[in-house]
Design a protein around this motif. Structure first.
Motif, mmCIF file in Angstrom:
data_model
loop_
_atom_site.group_PDB
_atom_site.id
_atom_site.type_symbol
_atom_site.label_atom_id
_atom_site.label_comp_id
_atom_site.label_asym_id
_atom_site.label_seq_id
_atom_site.Cartn_x
_atom_site.Cartn_y
_atom_site.Cartn_z
ATOM 1 N N SER A 109 0.829 -1.209 0.000
ATOM 2 C CA SER A 109 0.000 0.000 0.000
ATOM 3 C C SER A 109 0.862 1.257 0.000
ATOM 4 C CB SER A 109 -0.930 -0.009 1.218
ATOM 5 O OG SER A 109 -0.186 0.113 2.418
ATOM 6 N N SER A 110 2.063 1.147 0.550
ATOM 7 C CA SER A 110 2.998 2.272 0.512
ATOM 8 C C SER A 110 3.791 2.287 -0.790
ATOM 9 C CB SER A 110 3.955 2.205 1.700
ATOM 10 O OG SER A 110 4.913 3.235 1.635
ATOM 11 N N ARG A 111 4.151 1.063 -1.318
ATOM 12 C CA ARG A 111 4.906 1.002 -2.563
ATOM 13 C C ARG A 111 4.030 1.405 -3.761
ATOM 14 N NH1 ARG A 111 7.668 -0.414 1.357
ATOM 15 N NH2 ARG A 111 9.014 -2.259 1.503
ATOM 16 N N PHE A 112 2.791 0.931 -3.741
ATOM 17 C CA PHE A 112 1.855 1.180 -4.841
ATOM 18 C C PHE A 112 0.658 1.978 -4.330
ATOM 19 C CE2 PHE A 112 3.292 -3.341 -6.038
ATOM 20 C CZ PHE A 112 4.508 -2.858 -6.520
ATOM 21 N N PRO A 113 0.724 3.302 -4.310
ATOM 22 C CA PRO A 113 -0.385 4.105 -3.746
ATOM 23 C C PRO A 113 -1.709 3.887 -4.480
ATOM 24 C CG PRO A 113 1.612 5.431 -4.020
ATOM 25 C CD PRO A 113 1.865 4.149 -4.724
ATOM 26 N N GLN A 114 -1.677 3.537 -5.749
ATOM 27 C CA GLN A 114 -2.920 3.381 -6.486
ATOM 28 C C GLN A 114 -3.734 2.167 -6.006
ATOM 29 O OE1 GLN A 114 -1.898 3.240 -10.639
ATOM 30 N NE2 GLN A 114 -1.115 5.357 -10.678
ATOM 31 N N THR A 115 -3.082 1.213 -5.413
ATOM 32 C CA THR A 115 -3.780 0.016 -4.919
ATOM 33 C C THR A 115 -4.111 0.119 -3.444
ATOM 34 O OG1 THR A 115 -1.681 -1.110 -4.430
ATOM 35 C CG2 THR A 115 -2.606 -1.401 -6.643
ATOM 36 N N SER A 116 -3.961 1.306 -2.868
ATOM 37 C CA SER A 116 -4.135 1.438 -1.424
ATOM 38 C C SER A 116 -5.571 1.115 -0.998
ATOM 39 C CB SER A 116 -3.745 2.852 -0.981
ATOM 40 O OG SER A 116 -3.906 2.993 0.406
ATOM 41 N N LYS A 117 -6.552 1.605 -1.735
ATOM 42 C CA LYS A 117 -7.945 1.356 -1.341
ATOM 43 C C LYS A 117 -8.305 -0.120 -1.475
ATOM 44 C CE LYS A 117 -9.694 5.977 -2.464
ATOM 45 N NZ LYS A 117 -10.687 6.744 -3.257
ATOM 46 N N ARG A 118 -7.814 -0.748 -2.522
ATOM 47 C CA ARG A 118 -8.091 -2.179 -2.665
ATOM 48 C C ARG A 118 -7.449 -2.979 -1.544
ATOM 49 N NH1 ARG A 118 -5.837 -6.195 -7.436
ATOM 50 N NH2 ARG A 118 -6.779 -8.113 -6.573
ATOM 51 N N ILE A 119 -6.239 -2.611 -1.210
ATOM 52 C CA ILE A 119 -5.554 -3.318 -0.112
ATOM 53 C C ILE A 119 -6.295 -3.081 1.196
ATOM 54 C CG2 ILE A 119 -3.434 -3.354 1.248
ATOM 55 C CD1 ILE A 119 -1.898 -2.833 -1.349
ATOM 56 N N ILE A 163 2.860 9.307 8.110
ATOM 57 C CA ILE A 163 4.004 8.511 8.604
ATOM 58 C C ILE A 163 4.061 7.136 7.939
ATOM 59 C CG2 ILE A 163 3.951 9.682 10.819
ATOM 60 C CD1 ILE A 163 2.630 7.170 11.984
ATOM 61 N N LYS A 164 3.138 6.845 7.034
ATOM 62 C CA LYS A 164 3.080 5.499 6.474
ATOM 63 C C LYS A 164 4.323 5.185 5.647
ATOM 64 C CE LYS A 164 0.268 4.483 3.109
ATOM 65 N NZ LYS A 164 -0.934 4.141 2.308
ATOM 66 N N SER A 165 4.784 6.129 4.862
ATOM 67 C CA SER A 165 5.948 5.857 4.009
ATOM 68 C C SER A 165 7.193 5.556 4.821
ATOM 69 C CB SER A 165 6.192 7.040 3.088
ATOM 70 O OG SER A 165 6.402 8.224 3.848
ATOM 71 N N SER A 166 7.417 6.312 5.885
ATOM 72 C CA SER A 166 8.593 6.059 6.732
ATOM 73 C C SER A 166 8.403 4.824 7.604
ATOM 74 C CB SER A 166 8.877 7.280 7.613
ATOM 75 O OG SER A 166 7.750 7.570 8.430
ATOM 76 N N LEU A 167 7.126 4.560 7.977
ATOM 77 C CA LEU A 167 6.849 3.393 8.824
ATOM 78 C C LEU A 167 7.020 2.085 8.054
ATOM 79 C CD1 LEU A 167 5.797 2.407 11.606
ATOM 80 C CD2 LEU A 167 3.494 2.530 10.656
ATOM 81 N N LEU A 168 6.723 2.104 6.748
ATOM 82 C CA LEU A 168 6.731 0.885 5.941
ATOM 83 C C LEU A 168 7.916 0.829 5.000
ATOM 84 C CD1 LEU A 168 2.930 0.741 5.071
ATOM 85 C CD2 LEU A 168 4.144 -0.377 6.933
ATOM 86 N N GLU A 169 9.033 1.376 5.412
ATOM 87 C CA GLU A 169 10.244 1.259 4.611
ATOM 88 C C GLU A 169 10.741 -0.183 4.613
ATOM 89 O OE1 GLU A 169 13.070 3.925 6.167
ATOM 90 O OE2 GLU A 169 12.152 5.737 5.342
ATOM 91 N N ARG A 170 11.691 -0.437 3.720
ATOM 92 C CA ARG A 170 12.279 -1.781 3.696
ATOM 93 C C ARG A 170 12.964 -2.103 5.020
ATOM 94 N NH1 ARG A 170 15.410 -2.287 -2.098
ATOM 95 N NH2 ARG A 170 13.564 -2.131 -3.467
ATOM 96 N N MET A 171 12.914 -3.361 5.338
ATOM 97 C CA MET A 171 13.596 -3.789 6.555
ATOM 98 C C MET A 171 15.100 -3.597 6.397
ATOM 99 S SD MET A 171 11.653 -7.261 7.764
ATOM 100 C CE MET A 171 12.769 -7.365 9.153
ATOM 101 N N PRO A 172 15.773 -3.220 7.454
ATOM 102 C CA PRO A 172 17.240 -3.095 7.353
ATOM 103 C C PRO A 172 17.859 -4.448 7.039
ATOM 104 C CG PRO A 172 16.523 -2.969 9.635
ATOM 105 C CD PRO A 172 15.276 -2.897 8.805
#
Length: 770
Positions: A566-576, A608-617
């Motif tokens: 949902s953070s990587r693909f904003p267009q699919t956020s509502k479907r997700i 905060i969603k983009s920073s919260l859902l970043e790739r895992m270290p």
């Protein structure tokens, strides 16, 4: 008829009594004259267990009566019947002394029955056995060789340590007689003596070495077995036989191998394979760890290995024993290669037993000559595909030992190809071995990923958790292969989405590297571009979420991956969000909580969603491998230390820490004792101190100067809520009776002591007033 006499029995009861009496007279007239065959016939005619027990009881009663009457005419017949009754499982201890009487008799038939009963009814733990020692000594010196043979057979079966020491000289003397049967039985009896008393081994060394010159095969087999037992019992005997018996053994083996047809010893065209095997085993015992002895037997072993035919089972037995002897001694390299080639021929045999023992022997040969075993790698791989499950498992273990850095890729390819068509019962072992081989010998990360993806696609349900965890760690540490990994897993997921471990790894990678999947980032030369849209990625996760409706771990990973997309693909956020909301009413608390929290993140926390859902270290691969090894080692150590944990020592917990044993509790009733344990540390560092002093003696918080005591200390110090103590300048005030806690306890003790006295004084005052 008198009035007080019992009434007469009914007519049917009288008839039954008469019939039972007639049956007793017909089967057993209490003269003990019933023959053994008649008793066996009566027992076999019994239709129920109760009838059988009744027949046995009648016979035992008759035998007891004959024993009490000292009936000598039927003593041997009674003993024969007792032996049969003993074999049926009934107690026959009352007939043990009859054995001794029969042994003491002068005739051969009585002695034969007596010694047979002795070996069946008694063992070395019976005290009665000591009474027969003198009779055995007399019979060992008897002029009749058959009576001597009876005594030797009995002594070889039930000899105790005391009897061995008493009768060893007679047995040693009988080893030098002329009769071959007596020599054979004396050698077998000597084996029993040496096992019971190893110190007597030196008495038989010279006789055993000299008897190797005999021609009779029965004597030779017995003596060779005696020499083997002497080598096990005494180091001195082993050195003595190495010097004086090797040439004799070589001569025996050469004569037996080159002898012409002898119908007395011939088995399937091979002369006495039993003597062959006994001599080869003794050669292995003598040549183990001794280069000189091994050099003497190398030639004869090569001759036996090349001349023995392998188309008969007796010949295969000799060849197998010859191979085992070659592997056990200090043989030359050429002789070892010859032995391993024989095992390679065994692998092509149609008999499953021969192939199984060959695989077992090849596993032992790996420690001796690995290169020679490698030459038969193709045949061993064919055994992995055998129809017999025991052969498959043994061959798989051998293939695992054959893998090295040079042949790991072809061997792994063969195993992975067979993985697809193997039985379900065998897939678990095969999958575990392939994963272990790939992890142990992989030097190329791309090859490692390809093999693991194949295993996950074919048998992902049999892959252990730590294996796919390690795969995820490696993917996170290989940024140049992350795009290739997510695309390969996506294609595998589309082709076979029924393997649980494959779905988990694919879901994790799609959630982490979804944009690489959609945009074909980090393409390698070996792969072709694929067309995957954002909606296709979400479809794959949604399908996995619905397909694995039972597995909580997989569904939870799907929800996390959807949240990240949902953070990587904003267009699919509502479907997700709609997919996530479907699990808000799930009966599983874990999924319900995740759905509610993830829905809140998507709906309310866009900032905060983009920073919260970043790739895992990047996961630390070294620390993970170290933790994995430590975890397995801790499990083993915990299992080993479990029996000792209850012995009062320190307890080892899985994380490696040592938990000290609990401190002894103080005597709660001896409050005024000077020997009571004193708390010297703060309650914050010793939380179990309140167990030592439940009433709060000395529990003043000294951890911080100038501060009030902690709340936990207050509770312990004021357990009975008897007033409170003043605090001056941050320190508790002192009193004449010690600390405030001690003062309250003292008041309590005084109150408890004087309460009965106060009651007595009040009663006395009331009486005086009246």
């Amino acid at each position: 008829r008198r009035r007080d006499s019992p009434p007469p029995p009914p007519q049917d009861s009288v008839e039954r009594i008469v019939e039972d009496a007639a049956m007793d007279l017909s089967l057993n007239p209490f003269s003990s004259g019933t023959r053994l065959r008649d008793m066996i016939r009566a027992i076999r005619a019994s239709k129920t267990a109760a009838e059988e027990r009744a027949v046995v009881r009648r016979e035992c009663a008759a035998i007891r009566a004959a024993i009490s009457d000292n009936d000598q005419d039927y003593r041997h017949r009674n003993m024969a019947k007792l032996m049969f009754i003993h074999m049926l499982g009934y107690p026959t201890h009352f007939g043990q002394m009859e054995c001794l009487k029969l042994i003491a008799a002068s005739g051969f038939p009585e002695k034969r029955i007596g010694y047979l009963g002795l070996t069946l009814l008694l063992d070395e733990r019976q005290e009665v056995l000591m009474l027969v020692t003198n009779s055995l000594k007399q019979d060992l010196n008897h002029s009749n060789q058959f009576i001597v043979g009876l005594a030797l057979c009995a002594l070889g079966n039930i000899c105790s340590a005391e009897m061995a020491r008493d009768l060893a000289p007679e047995v040693e003397r009988l080893l030098q007689t002329r009769d071959p049967n007596t020599k054979k039985k004396a050698a077998l009896c000597s084996i029993r003596i040496v096992r019971k008393v190893p110190d007597l081994a030196e008495n038989f060394m010279g006789s055993a070495a000299s008897l190797l010159k005999e021609k009779h095969h029965g004597v030779l087999i017995s003596v060779v077995q005696l020499c083997t037992e002497l080598c096990k019992a005494s180091r001195e005997a082993l050195e003595y036989l190495r010097k004086h018996s090797v040439e004799g053994l070589v001569r025996i083996l050469r004569d037996v191998s080159n002898s012409s047809y002898a119908p007395e010893y011939d088995i399937a065209g091979i002369t006495d394979p039993f003597l062959h095997i006994r001599v080869l085993r003794l050669m292995r015992t003598l040549g183990q760890g001794d280069a000189d002895c091994s050099e003497h037997v190398n030639d004869i072993l090569a001759q036996v290995a090349t001349k023995t035919e392998s188309n008969k089972n007796a010949g295969n037995a000799i060849l197998y024993e010859c191979v085992e002897t070659i592997m056990g001694i200090e043989a030359t390299s050429g002789l070892r290669v010859l032995a391993i080639n024989i095992l390679g021929r065994f692998l092509s045999n149609r008999d499953n037993n021969i192939r199984y023992v060959a695989l077992n022997m090849l596993m032992k040969a790996m420690a001796v000559d690995t290169l020679a075993v490698q030459r038969h790698r193709v045949t061993i791989l064919e055994c992995v595909k055998d129809a017999d499950v025991s052969i498959r498992k043994r061959a798989l273990e051998l293939v695992y030992l054959l893998v090295n850095d040079t042949n790991v890729k072809p061997l792994t390819k063969e195993l992975v190809d067979y993985l697809e068509v193997s039985d379900d019962d065998f897939k678990e072992d095969l999958t575990a071995k392939i994963c272990s081989i790939v992890e142990k010998f992989s030097q190329d990360k791309l090859w490692y990923l390809d093999q693991m993806f194949k295993v996950l696609t074919l048998t992902g349900n049999f892959v252990k958790d730590d294996v796919w965890h390690a795969l995820i760690v490696l993917i996170s540490n290989a940024p140049e292969l992350q795009g290739y990994s997510v695309r390969s897993l996506y294609k595998a997921l589309q082709a076979s989405g029924t393997q649980e471990s494959l779905v988990r790894v694919a879901v994790w990678c799609i959630g982490e590297y979804g944009e690489m999947l959609v945009n074909n980032i980090s393409m390698l030369d070996v792969e072709e571009p694929i067309t995957v849209t954002e909606s296709d990625a979400v479809d794959a996760l949604e399908l996995a979420l619905k397909r694995y409706s039972v597995d909580v771990t997989t569904r939870a990973m799907c929800l996390v991956a959807l949240l990240k997309l949902s953070s990587r693909f904003p267009q699919t956020s509502k479907r997700i969000q709609a997919i996530v909301v479907q699990n808000k009413g799930n009966t599983v608390l874990e999924l319900q909580q995740r759905s509610i929290e993830f829905n809140s993140i998507i709906q309310r926390h866009q900032s905060i969603k983009s920073s919260l859902l970043e790739r895992m270290p990047v996961l630390d691969e070294a620390s993970y491998l170290l933790k994995r090894a430590a975890s397995s080692q801790a499990t083993v150590s915990l299992t080993k230390s479990a029996p000792s944990a209850a012995s009062g020592g320190s307890l080892k917990v899985p994380n490696g820490a040592v938990k000290p044993p609990p401190a002894p509790l103080a005597d709660l009733l001896d409050l005024s004792s000077d020997d009571a344990p004193v708390t010297t540390s703060a309650p914050s560092t010793a939380p179990n101190d309140f167990l030592q002093d439940l009433l709060g003696i000395g529990l003043i918080d000294t951890s911080t100067a100038g501060g009030a005591p902690s709340a936990s200390t207050d509770i312990l110090m004021d357990l009975l809520s008897i007033g409170s103590y003043p605090v001056q300048n941050g320190l508790p005030a002192t009193s004449n009776i010690g600390s405030p806690g001690q003062g309250k306890v003292t008041v309590l003790i005084i109150f408890c002591i004087f309460l009965p006295c106060l009651s007595s004084i009040l009663n006395l005052c009331c009486t005086v007033q009246q």
